[in-house]
Design a protein around this motif. Structure first.
Motif, PDB file in Angstrom:
ATOM      1  N   ALA A  16       0.826  -1.206   0.000  1.00  0.00           N
ATOM      2  CA  ALA A  16       0.000   0.000   0.000  1.00  0.00           C
ATOM      3  C   ALA A  16       0.861   1.258   0.000  1.00  0.00           C
ATOM      4  O   ALA A  16       0.514   2.260  -0.643  1.00  0.00           O
ATOM      5  N   MET A  17       1.989   1.230   0.713  1.00  0.00           N
ATOM      6  CA  MET A  17       2.877   2.395   0.715  1.00  0.00           C
ATOM      7  C   MET A  17       3.512   2.590  -0.658  1.00  0.00           C
ATOM      8  O   MET A  17       3.627   3.733  -1.142  1.00  0.00           O
ATOM      9  N   THR A  18       3.896   1.499  -1.314  1.00  0.00           N
ATOM     10  CA  THR A  18       4.406   1.608  -2.682  1.00  0.00           C
ATOM     11  C   THR A  18       3.338   2.222  -3.581  1.00  0.00           C
ATOM     12  O   THR A  18       3.626   3.102  -4.406  1.00  0.00           O
ATOM     13  N   ALA A  19       2.093   1.769  -3.417  1.00  0.00           N
ATOM     14  CA  ALA A  19       0.992   2.261  -4.248  1.00  0.00           C
ATOM     15  C   ALA A  19       0.704   3.736  -3.982  1.00  0.00           C
ATOM     16  O   ALA A  19       0.482   4.513  -4.921  1.00  0.00           O
ATOM     17  N   VAL A  20       0.696   4.137  -2.723  1.00  0.00           N
ATOM     18  CA  VAL A  20       0.437   5.545  -2.394  1.00  0.00           C
ATOM     19  C   VAL A  20       1.563   6.422  -2.946  1.00  0.00           C
ATOM     20  O   VAL A  20       1.308   7.492  -3.512  1.00  0.00           O
ATOM     21  N   GLY A  21       2.804   5.968  -2.794  1.00  0.00           N
ATOM     22  CA  GLY A  21       3.914   6.714  -3.373  1.00  0.00           C
ATOM     23  C   GLY A  21       3.756   6.867  -4.879  1.00  0.00           C
ATOM     24  O   GLY A  21       3.951   7.950  -5.440  1.00  0.00           O
ATOM     25  N   ALA A  22       3.374   5.769  -5.547  1.00  0.00           N
ATOM     26  CA  ALA A  22       3.203   5.801  -6.999  1.00  0.00           C
ATOM     27  C   ALA A  22       2.054   6.717  -7.409  1.00  0.00           C
ATOM     28  O   ALA A  22       2.121   7.390  -8.446  1.00  0.00           O
ATOM     29  N   LYS A  23       1.007   6.758  -6.614  1.00  0.00           N
ATOM     30  CA  LYS A  23      -0.142   7.605  -6.918  1.00  0.00           C
ATOM     31  C   LYS A  23       0.273   9.064  -7.083  1.00  0.00           C
ATOM     32  O   LYS A  23      -0.250   9.793  -7.941  1.00  0.00           O
ATOM     33  N   TYR A  24       1.228   9.503  -6.266  1.00  0.00           N
ATOM     34  CA  TYR A  24       1.646  10.901  -6.283  1.00  0.00           C
ATOM     35  C   TYR A  24       2.923  11.147  -7.093  1.00  0.00           C
ATOM     36  O   TYR A  24       3.189  12.290  -7.476  1.00  0.00           O
ATOM     37  N   LEU A  25       3.699  10.084  -7.358  1.00  0.00           N
ATOM     38  CA  LEU A  25       5.033  10.290  -7.914  1.00  0.00           C
ATOM     39  C   LEU A  25       5.280   9.616  -9.266  1.00  0.00           C
ATOM     40  O   LEU A  25       6.208   9.993  -9.971  1.00  0.00           O
ATOM     41  N   ALA A  26       4.466   8.621  -9.625  1.00  0.00           N
ATOM     42  CA  ALA A  26       4.645   7.953 -10.913  1.00  0.00           C
ATOM     43  C   ALA A  26       3.818   8.654 -11.991  1.00  0.00           C
ATOM     44  O   ALA A  26       2.861   9.373 -11.691  1.00  0.00           O
ATOM     45  N   ARG A  27       4.174   8.435 -13.246  1.00  0.00           N
ATOM     46  CA  ARG A  27       3.365   8.959 -14.338  1.00  0.00           C
ATOM     47  C   ARG A  27       2.023   8.237 -14.374  1.00  0.00           C
ATOM     48  O   ARG A  27       1.972   7.007 -14.309  1.00  0.00           O
ATOM     49  N   PRO A  28       0.925   8.952 -14.488  1.00  0.00           N
ATOM     50  CA  PRO A  28      -0.394   8.298 -14.523  1.00  0.00           C
ATOM     51  C   PRO A  28      -0.559   7.323 -15.681  1.00  0.00           C
ATOM     52  O   PRO A  28      -1.353   6.395 -15.603  1.00  0.00           O
ATOM     53  N   ASP A  29       0.226   7.535 -16.755  1.00  0.00           N
ATOM     54  CA  ASP A  29       0.107   6.658 -17.918  1.00  0.00           C
ATOM     55  C   ASP A  29       1.159   5.549 -17.920  1.00  0.00           C
ATOM     56  O   ASP A  29       1.455   4.970 -18.975  1.00  0.00           O
ATOM     57  N   SER A  30       1.728   5.240 -16.762  1.00  0.00           N
ATOM     58  CA  SER A  30       2.746   4.187 -16.682  1.00  0.00           C
ATOM     59  C   SER A  30       2.183   2.872 -17.205  1.00  0.00           C
ATOM     60  O   SER A  30       1.101   2.441 -16.804  1.00  0.00           O
ATOM     61  N   ARG A  31       2.944   2.237 -18.094  1.00  0.00           N
ATOM     62  CA  ARG A  31       2.464   1.026 -18.768  1.00  0.00           C
ATOM     63  C   ARG A  31       3.239  -0.237 -18.390  1.00  0.00           C
ATOM     64  O   ARG A  31       2.689  -1.327 -18.431  1.00  0.00           O
ATOM     65  N   VAL A  32       4.528  -0.091 -18.049  1.00  0.00           N
ATOM     66  CA  VAL A  32       5.362  -1.261 -17.791  1.00  0.00           C
ATOM     67  C   VAL A  32       5.885  -1.221 -16.356  1.00  0.00           C
ATOM     68  O   VAL A  32       6.518  -0.246 -15.938  1.00  0.00           O
TER      69      VAL A  32
END
Length: 334
Positions: A121-137
């Motif tokens: 969940a922490m990885t997911a929350v971090g990604a929600k704010y820090l990863a590109r929304p269109d991340s594909r891979v």
């Protein structure tokens, strides 16, 4: 005067029967991370107990109080990499929840699921704010229990077109691939090397189980726009990794500096990662004090070591569900 005090014991099967969903876990973690950003939590960095056991494993001790939940807690979790030889998870944990105003113990519970889910969940929350929304891979090294939560929760949040996985043991990674294919329609590709996993990936998660440092996540494989999450106990990244990062975010800077373990321990010890070079703690971003990702080309790294407040937040969620369902076993304390 004699007081009669009971506490609720919750076993692993008791918790499984509550069927707490991943969305509930992500919401609980995101909420407590925001509370951390607002200064509404109290915790100390983890400490380690390293038994004289020939180096097969150690214990992590975590403790916290979350004001908004009205609960304090202590977790003890073992980290024993060779446990697969005994048919056991590498991480087995237990949480004790306590009333922060009286010290009365409220519950003791199996925290193995909590440890796995709060990490994902922490990885997911971090990604929600820090990863590109269109991340594909998504590229993921590691097939332990937390790996499943990492991948499945990220798969819920992003329009993934490919999931690449590997781990040190062929039988482990193949079995992990089978398990993932049972729960997702996203194509899962099991490969032999970390280079194959990470090359060209949009989200790179390093969750290896090394016993000695080894650069599995090579700096040259991190492309513009990538989101990188290294959190293995022992470093699996190159020392120059931070040189290409536009932003470095941690869960908590005190936690990052503590202890003898951690993916970026060498970076902290050599001054490559410091309070001056750090962009933010995630709570500052989730609570709106600092922006997260600001462009599609930023390379952003998120290092989370596992905050005790996450354990307390999920344990509190479990306890409330258990009370509503009258689940578990009431034990006489005194």
């Amino acid at each position: 005067m004699h007081w009669m005090i009971h506490l609720r014991f919750l076993s692993g099967p008791d918790i499984d029967e509550l069927e707490i969903g991943p969305d509930d876990a992500i919401a609980a973690v995101e909420s407590v991370v925001a509370a951390h950003g607002r200064g509404e939590t109290v915790f100390e960095p983890r400490t380690h107990l390293v038994p004289d056991n020939g180096g097969v494993g150690h214990f992590n001790l975590l403790r916290a109080h979350v004001k908004g939940l009205g609960v304090a807690g202590v977790k003890v979790v073992g980290d024993f990499v060779p446990n697969y030889r005994h048919g056991l998870p590498s991480e087995l944990a237990m949480v004790t929840l306590l009333d922060p105003y009286t010290g009365v113990p409220m519950s003791i519970m199996d925290a193995t699921w909590i440890t796995e889910m709060r990490t994902g969940a922490m990885t997911a929350v971090g990604a929600k704010y820090l990863a590109r929304p269109d991340s594909r891979v998504l590229g993921h090294v590691g097939a332990r229990g937390t790996a499943f939560a990492n991948i499945t929760l990220l798969d819920r949040l992003f329009p993934l077109e490919e999931i690449r996985v590997t781990s040190r043991r062929a039988e482990s990674r193949e079995a992990f691939g089978v398990r993932l294919r049972e729960v997702t329609d996203t194509p899962v590709r099991v490969v032999e090397t970390a280079d194959e996993v990470f090359d060209g990936a949009d989200i790179l998660v390093e969750a290896s189980r090394l016993t000695e440092p080894q650069p599995l996540l090579r700096t040259s494989l991190v492309r513009p726009g990538a989101f990188v999450v290294p959190y293995g106990t022992v470093s699996a990244v190159e020392l120059d990794l931070l040189d290409v990062m536009d932003k470095v975010v941690v869960d908590d800077w005190r936690e990052s500096r503590s202890g003898r373990f951690g993916a970026l321990r060498a970076h902290v010890d050599t001054g490559r990662l410091s309070e001056e070079t750090l962009y933010a703690q995630l709570g500052e971003i989730v609570s709106g004090q600092k922006p997260g990702r600001e462009s599609s080309t930023e390379r952003i790294l998120f290092w989370h070591r596992g905050l005790s407040i996450l354990d307390v937040a999920l344990a509190h969620l479990i306890l409330k569900r258990a009370e509503a369902a009258d689940a578990g076993t009431m034990l006489r304390y005194r």
